[in-house]
Design a protein around this motif. Structure first.
Motif: not given
Lengths: 448, 352
Positions: A187-188, A190-191, A194-195, A199, A202-203, A205-206, A209-210, A252-253
């Motif tokens: 989901l993330t 896709v976010f 696609e969106v 914001y 920023f997500v 980048t974080v 980093a993680m 996610i990456r």
């Protein structure tokens, strides 16, 4: 290139030959219909082979002599290193006897690179082979696969105790971790793709980093928050939370990368047909990227399964079966390995190696699965998918012709079905052609 | 894209007609607001996606904030001494990360010094020298080795490598001991009874094991970049008479510079955070130990694994602070790596 020149240039040159005869054209080779044969650009010459063999024999003999007679050296590792160094030197000297400078450099470096490649593969395979050899004994006791360690003391032989509790523990932990991280991760992703916007950036980048978060710190975070502050006991659930924190950024990456590889024109085509963005994501983007997403998840799983440190901090230690992730400590395969080899008893260490072999097998199976599923790029279909797609288009065609038939002047049934069959055959042939060219392209890609 | 220049697209008023130009013709074109009428389902979809992203963001930020908040307590107790103290006795208020952080770097740098030549050579071998038939298999093997759990490498290092490497360590200390980092002050080469056990559990051995772990990762990144070298430039070099090494030196390596540095730094990031393999091999000491061949080493992650269990509240906070330091270092290394990879020319031809 042996393209045959047109006749015109020779006529232009002809007067010049009469005047001064300055340029002599070589006689044109007689045009032959035989296909051009490809020259062998690479290959091993006999002298190359002899040099290799000679240098190898000389360096081996010299090292042997040095180790046994001349110098106070010992150790297998030292022998191999000295032997290889001598080999490179002798080979260089041999090549320089009858080749020029750049060639000598090229050959010596080639030997060197081959040596490093072989060294690395040897080292890596020694990791696998050594683990299997040391764990061999424990693997062939039936109890190893079906028992826990609760009734086994440190001095008991290999015919007592087993690691089923760790296998089950691993499976439960990874199942919980996947149940959280796969939906949330995809989901993330896709976010992110696609969106787009500030914001999402920023997500991203974080999250990137993680991915640098050391796994032990993920374990420490769950230990300090869930166990110490919230007061839960150390359990399989806490361990799977730690695994989730570690696996989420990885999944996610790579899922984000895969989703961004989906061709834009596919999405645009769907949007242009009037589909909503949600429909486009569900029916076009995700199915196209399916194999890549599966690979991302499987590789994340392999990382998560193999990590010891987050589990070490959060899962506790037990020797009993425990199938309830929410109460009581639970052990995973890497943690069991770690606990076994900390013991000084040889049988315990053998069990540790056996456990490591089981863990390795699990990872290899996951990896092979990822290779089989993820071998194709986005949008390239497997033969089975292609067959399915073809069948669907035949059905579509039938449906369309049926509709036409209802509207039009009702031609004879035979005529329509013959048309449909012919068109279906044409579609199938076209798709076969496309598939073949794709396969060809893939083969070309592989060979490059 | 065909952009129509608004000035040219404007119909020129005919000079001989009396009609005056329309007043709205003279006002400059204002870009239309393109507001798509997103349906309900799309708004829900975006909302859900945004929520998912926010949850992940919160979790990730929580980890960072939590580390910072908890670590802050310990750092405020220790003050500046947190960076300079070598001992680790939080319950006496005497603790710092000087020893463990330097130990982490010693292990990671040893690992990188061994892993980079290995990875570079392997990547070159696979991409440039290996026969076509086994190339795919080799790629798979290297990628698979990157996925093998670290505890397996730890076992290998402890039971296989350590007995083999001791004579080599001794030899290095005997003949190359004049190099500062390879010296072993507690070892006397002239003593025939000197025990090689002095060389067990050292930074060097831990470094080799970590090197073998990170080499496949670095190697597969480097190989990926090598394989993107433009074919035209390779052929150009070959056509000018370059040998195979000439092509590599003048085309492949310059093109892949960014990828090589990036792969190295990603490997360094992994090496800094490695826990279990290091924990199994080293015997922890709390002094700065620059003699990599000698027994005794330490790293932040091994410290956490060693001390978390019987820790008091303050000690947990101190471990958090140490973990925060490790995280910041790894973060800096990783960001550096991704910036270098993104900036370099490597991968420029990967689109389409």
């Amino acid at each position: 290139m042996t393209t045959v020149l047109p006749d015109a240039p020779t006529e232009v040159i002809a007067p010049a030959t009469q005047a001064g005869r300055r340029t002599e054209l070589p006689a044109r080779a007689p045009a032959s219909d035989a296909p051009e044969t490809r020259r062998a650009l690479t290959g091993v010459r006999f002298s190359d082979l002899m040099r290799l063999v000679g240098a190898a024999a000389a360096s081996f003999a010299l090292t042997w002599w040095a180790f046994s007679q001349l110098l106070p050296l010992q150790g297998v590792l030292g022998f191999i290193v000295t032997c290889f160094a001598l080999f490179v030197i002798i080979f260089g000297v041999l090549v320089s006897l009858d080749e020029s400078g750049p060639t000598v450099k090229d050959r010596v470096i080639s030997v060197f690179v081959h040596g490093i490649g072989v060294l690395m593969l040897l080292a890596l395979s020694s990791v696998v082979v050594f683990t299997i050899v040391r764990g061999w004994d424990s693997l062939f006791h039936g109890n190893f696969w079906i028992m826990d360690m609760s009734a086994t003391g440190p001095l008991d032989g290999l015919d007592s105790g087993g690691i089923l509790y760790a296998i089950i523990g691993t499976l439960i932990m990874i199942a919980i971790a996947l149940a959280i991280s796969v939906p949330l991760g995809i989901l993330t992703a896709v976010f992110l793709s696609e969106v787009p916007g500030r914001y999402a950036k920023f997500v991203r980048t974080v999250v990137e980093a993680m991915t640098a978060l050391p796994s032990i710190v993920a374990g420490l975070f769950i230990y300090a928050s869930v166990v110490l502050i919230l007061g839960f006991e150390r359990s399989g659930f806490a361990a799977s939370l730690a695994m989730t924190v570690m696996m989420l950024p990885i999944i996610i990456r790579s899922a984000d990368v895969v989703l961004r590889l989906v061709p834009g024109n596919l999405k645009e085509a769907s949007l242009a047909l009037g589909a909503s963005q949600w429909r486009t994501v569900w029916n076009v983007t995700l199915p196209t990227a399916r194999s890549g997403l599966t690979t991302a998840v499987i590789l994340g799983t392999a990382r998560g399964i193999g990590e010891t440190s987050p589990v070490l901090l959060t899962a506790g230690t037990t020797t009993f079966f425990n199938v309830n992730p929410f109460s009581g400590p639970m052990v995973s395969l890497p943690l069991a390995t770690f606990n076994f080899v900390k013991s000084p008893e040889p049988t315990m260490i053998a069990r540790g190696f056996g456990t490591a072999v089981v863990l390795m097998l699990l990872v290899i199976v996951l990896f092979a699965l990822a290779r089989v599923i993820g071998g194709r790029g986005a949008g390239v279909l497997s033969p089975r998918q292609l067959r399915k797609r073809r069948l669907e288009s035949v059905h579509d065609l039938e449906r369309i012709t049926r509709g036409e038939r209802a509207e039009a002047d009702r031609p004879t049934v035979e005529q329509a079905s013959v048309d449909a069959v012919a068109q279906a055959a044409a579609v199938a042939a076209a798709e076969r052609l496309v598939a073949r060219s794709r396969r060809g392209r893939r083969r070309k890609d592989d060979s490059e | 894209m065909v952009m129509i220049d608004p000035v040219q697209a404007e119909p020129q008023p005919e000079p001989d007609t009396q009609t005056e130009p329309q007043p709205e013709m003279q006002t400059p074109d204002v870009p239309r607001v393109l507001a798509a009428n997103t349906g309900l389902s799309d708004r829900i979809f975006r909302g859900v996606a945004r929520t998912g992203g926010t949850i992940v963001l919160l979790v990730m930020l929580l980890v960072g904030v939590f580390l910072l908040y908890n670590g802050y307590k310990a750092i405020s107790v220790a003050g500046f001494g947190f960076l300079t103290t070598q001992a680790w006795e939080p319950n006496n208020g005497d603790f710092g990360i000087a020893a463990v952080l330097s130990g982490t770097f010693f292990i990671a740098l040893t690992a990188i010094a061994i892993a980079v030549p290995l990875a570079l050579g392997t990547a070159l071998y696979i991409n440039e020298y290996a026969p076509r038939g086994i190339k795919r298999a080799l790629i798979s093997v290297v990628d698979l080795m990157a996925a093998i759990p670290s505890v397996v490498y730890g076992l290998w290092g402890l039971f296989f490598l350590q007995p083999l490497i001791l004579p080599f360590s001794q030899w290095l200390a005997t003949y190359l001991g004049w190099i500062p980092i390879l010296s072993a002050p507690n070892f006397d080469p002239s003593d025939p009874l000197a025990s090689p056990t002095l060389f067990t559990s050292s930074t060097f051995i831990a470094g080799i094991v970590v090197a073998l772990m990170v080499a496949p990762i670095a190697s597969s990144i480097m190989r990926e970049v090598f394989s993107q070298t433009p074919l035209g430039e390779r052929e150009g070099a070959l056509a000018l008479g370059a040998t195979r090494w000439g092509v590599i030196r003048s085309v492949v390596l310059p093109f892949s510079q960014g990828g090589i540095i990036g792969g190295t730094m990603l490997g360094l990031g992994r090496a800094l955070g490695e826990t279990i393999a290091v924990y199994l091999i080293i015997s922890p000491v709390f002094i700065i130990q620059p003699h990599i061949l000698e027994k005794g080493a330490n790293s932040i992650s091994a410290l956490i694994a060693l001390r978390y269990n019987e820790a008091s509240a303050l000690e947990i906070s101190a471990l958090m602070a140490a973990g925060l330091a490790l995280f910041l270092v790894t973060l800096a290394v990783n960001f550096g790596a991704s910036t270098i990879i993104a900036r370099s020319r490597s991968g420029a031809s990967s689109e389409g």
